[in-house]
Motif scaffolding. Structure first.
Motif, short mmCIF file in Angstrom:
data_model
loop_
_atom_site.label_atom_id
_atom_site.label_comp_id
_atom_site.label_asym_id
_atom_site.label_seq_id
_atom_site.Cartn_x
_atom_site.Cartn_y
_atom_site.Cartn_z
N THR A 68 24.43 94.35 66.96
CA THR A 68 25.76 94.49 67.54
C THR A 68 26.67 93.39 67.00
OG1 THR A 68 24.91 95.47 69.58
CG2 THR A 68 27.10 94.46 69.68
N GLN A 69 27.74 93.78 66.37
CA GLN A 69 28.71 92.84 65.82
C GLN A 69 30.05 93.55 65.60
OE1 GLN A 69 26.77 91.53 62.23
NE2 GLN A 69 27.39 93.32 61.07
N ARG A 70 31.07 92.77 65.37
CA ARG A 70 32.39 93.34 65.12
C ARG A 70 32.40 94.04 63.76
NH1 ARG A 70 37.94 89.78 64.33
NH2 ARG A 70 39.40 91.56 64.16
N ALA A 71 33.13 95.17 63.69
CA ALA A 71 33.22 95.91 62.43
C ALA A 71 34.51 96.72 62.40
CB ALA A 71 32.02 96.84 62.28
N PHE A 72 34.87 97.17 61.21
CA PHE A 72 36.03 98.04 61.06
C PHE A 72 35.54 99.44 60.69
CE2 PHE A 72 37.77 93.80 60.31
CZ PHE A 72 38.86 93.83 61.18
N LEU A 73 36.17 100.44 61.29
CA LEU A 73 35.75 101.82 61.10
C LEU A 73 36.98 102.67 60.80
CD1 LEU A 73 33.26 103.74 61.31
CD2 LEU A 73 33.89 104.08 63.71
N ASP A 74 36.92 103.44 59.72
CA ASP A 74 38.03 104.33 59.36
C ASP A 74 37.81 105.71 59.98
OD1 ASP A 74 39.47 102.51 57.80
OD2 ASP A 74 38.24 102.92 56.04
N ASP A 91 29.39 100.57 69.56
CA ASP A 91 30.28 101.44 70.32
C ASP A 91 29.88 102.90 70.14
OD1 ASP A 91 31.83 99.46 71.40
OD2 ASP A 91 33.42 99.58 69.89
N THR A 92 29.86 103.63 71.26
CA THR A 92 29.53 105.05 71.21
C THR A 92 30.73 105.86 70.70
OG1 THR A 92 30.28 105.43 73.48
CG2 THR A 92 27.95 104.83 73.17
N ALA A 93 30.48 107.13 70.37
CA ALA A 93 31.56 108.01 69.91
C ALA A 93 32.63 108.15 70.97
CB ALA A 93 30.98 109.38 69.55
N GLU A 94 32.21 108.18 72.23
CA GLU A 94 33.18 108.30 73.32
C GLU A 94 34.15 107.13 73.30
OE1 GLU A 94 33.07 109.45 78.05
OE2 GLU A 94 31.48 108.16 77.25
N ARG A 95 33.63 105.93 73.11
CA ARG A 95 34.45 104.73 73.06
C ARG A 95 35.34 104.73 71.81
NH1 ARG A 95 37.79 101.05 74.85
NH2 ARG A 95 37.68 99.07 73.70
N VAL A 133 30.10 114.77 66.42
CA VAL A 133 29.43 113.53 66.82
C VAL A 133 29.17 113.59 68.33
CG1 VAL A 133 29.50 111.01 66.76
CG2 VAL A 133 30.74 112.34 65.02
N ALA A 134 27.93 113.41 68.72
CA ALA A 134 27.58 113.41 70.14
C ALA A 134 28.22 112.21 70.83
CB ALA A 134 26.07 113.37 70.31
N ASP A 135 28.58 112.38 72.10
CA ASP A 135 29.27 111.31 72.84
C ASP A 135 28.47 110.01 72.85
OD1 ASP A 135 31.37 112.96 73.36
OD2 ASP A 135 30.77 113.45 75.41
N PRO A 139 28.87 106.07 65.96
CA PRO A 139 29.43 106.53 64.68
C PRO A 139 29.21 105.56 63.53
CG PRO A 139 30.97 106.96 66.45
CD PRO A 139 29.88 106.11 67.04
N TYR A 140 29.36 104.26 63.80
CA TYR A 140 29.18 103.27 62.74
C TYR A 140 27.76 103.34 62.17
CZ TYR A 140 29.03 98.86 60.20
OH TYR A 140 28.89 97.90 59.21
N VAL A 141 26.77 103.42 63.07
CA VAL A 141 25.37 103.48 62.65
C VAL A 141 25.09 104.79 61.91
CG1 VAL A 141 22.97 103.51 63.45
CG2 VAL A 141 24.63 101.99 64.54
N SER A 142 25.61 105.90 62.44
CA SER A 142 25.37 107.20 61.81
C SER A 142 25.94 107.24 60.39
CB SER A 142 25.99 108.32 62.65
OG SER A 142 25.31 108.45 63.88
N LEU A 143 27.13 106.66 60.20
CA LEU A 143 27.72 106.64 58.86
C LEU A 143 26.85 105.86 57.88
CD1 LEU A 143 31.57 106.21 59.41
CD2 LEU A 143 30.41 108.11 58.27
N GLN A 144 26.25 104.77 58.34
CA GLN A 144 25.37 103.99 57.47
C GLN A 144 24.15 104.81 57.07
OE1 GLN A 144 26.64 100.97 56.49
NE2 GLN A 144 28.30 101.71 57.79
N SER A 145 23.66 105.64 58.01
CA SER A 145 22.46 106.44 57.74
C SER A 145 22.77 107.66 56.87
CB SER A 145 21.82 106.89 59.05
OG SER A 145 22.63 107.85 59.70
N MET A 146 24.07 108.01 56.74
CA MET A 146 24.48 109.21 56.00
C MET A 146 25.20 108.86 54.70
SD MET A 146 25.92 111.20 59.38
CE MET A 146 26.41 112.71 58.57
#
Length: 338
Positions: A68-74, A91-95, A133-135, A139-146
């Motif tokens: 868990t750390q700060r990040a930027f997401l487009d 952060d979850t997709a809902e957030r 994306v499930a609630d 998203p950040y983690v999923s993008l890294q895995s994809m």
């Protein structure tokens, strides 16, 4: 823990084998576990619980070793622009959707009409919506895995009944989001306007008349439908290729038969009884995962299973669930009015 919170609302966990398993036994148990997870996620009370979200947050982070750390997401909009969000990797997709909605000025009460999706926007102009994306997904983690799929994270409307557009027309932010997506669908040939309608759309777009543009496009074939990549189906016979789109309480399949003849079939949602998604493993080249979605359908008074082989099976499943949910809400509303 879920059992303690929700009791019998949680489906029974598949029994374990205490002796060494054969391959067929392992395959059976894997299928049972997949079905268990799919059944658990049908109940939003469960998926919104701290126990469920906490478990899957830890699972996703541990699997891909992301702290868990700060990040930027487009997050991308349908016109190709993007907004950059300052988030936490956990952060979850809902957030993330809440933060993105705030950035574009979307009121909190309208957030439920939109969702986050992973998509691929290819150089040849094709658009592929990979999955919703499930609630509880990160998203950040999923993008890294994809990363190998070169996916982007985007915000799109999340309802299957085009008439619901009218609920969002009075808000500038939601009107803009709907308009951008409608223009994109025309550009990608997802919508099928006549030549005369196309000329009128171009005129309205040139004059930036967004409300009139949306009012006109709602009358057009396939507007608001989700289009899948070409896939394989077993209807009306095995080995057929199919182009599929879903919306307005139907699944439209444009099927190419082994004889190269084509036929268009509409599967109505009110004649569908159940469906399931199964992971079949990797293809022979080892590159792609193969997923099977089968649904039970009443065809001329006889129930039969229709099978689709598509990487977007979970997106298809999400769309089916959404359409049925909208049907139920509409029926309940009409019942109250009567």
């Amino acid at each position: 823990q879920l059992r303690q919170l929700f009791g019998s609302a949680v489906p029974a966990f598949p029994p374990k084998f205490y002796l060494s398993m054969t391959k067929s036994m392992a395959d059976e148990r894997r299928s049972q576990l997949e079905q268990y997870l799919q059944n658990v996620t049908l109940d939003s009370n469960i998926t919104n619980s701290d126990v469920f979200i906490g478990f899957f947050r830890k699972l996703q982070q541990d699997t891909f070793k992301i702290q868990t750390q700060r990040a930027f997401l487009d997050v991308y909009l349908a016109d190709g622009s993007n907004i950059r969000l300052d988030i936490q990797t956990s952060d979850t997709a809902e957030r993330v959707l809440e933060v993105a909605s705030c950035k574009v000025g979307l009121p909190r009460e309208l957030i439920k009409y939109f969702s986050l999706f992973f998509f691929q926007d290819d150089d040849d102009g094709a658009l592929s919506v990979v999955k919703k994306v499930a609630d509880f997904e990160l998203p950040y983690v999923s993008l890294q895995s994809m990363k190998e799929l070169h996916c982007k994270l985007g915000i799109r409307k999340w309802y299957m009944d085009p008439s619901l557009d009218t609920l969002l027309m009075d808000c500038t932010a939601s009107l803009n989001l709907l308009y951008m997506q409608a223009v994109q669908e025309v550009k990608k040939n997802w919508v099928k306007p006549t030549e005369e309608q196309m000329q009128e759309l171009e005129f309205l777009q040139k004059n930036a008349n967004k409300a009139k543009f949306l009012e006109l496009i709602r009358k057009m074939q396939f507007y608001g439908y989700v289009r899948l990549d070409p896939c394989i189906c077993d209807y009306p016979e095995g080995g057929c290729s199919a182009d599929i789109c879903l919306g307005n309480n139907e699944i439209i399949c444009c099927i190419t038969l082994p004889t190269k003849q084509t036929k268009e079939v509409s599967f109505k949602i009110n004649r569908l009884r159940s469906w399931q998604v199964t992971f079949l493993g990797a293809t022979k080249d080892g590159e792609d995962d193969t997923l099977e979605l089968r649904f039970e359908y009443n065809d001329s008074g006889k129930w039969q299973w229709i099978i689709l082989y598509t990487k977007q099976a979970f997106l298809l499943s999400s769309c089916l669930k959404k359409m049925i949910s909208e049907q139920m809400m509409k029926a309940a509303k009409e019942g109250q009015e009567m």
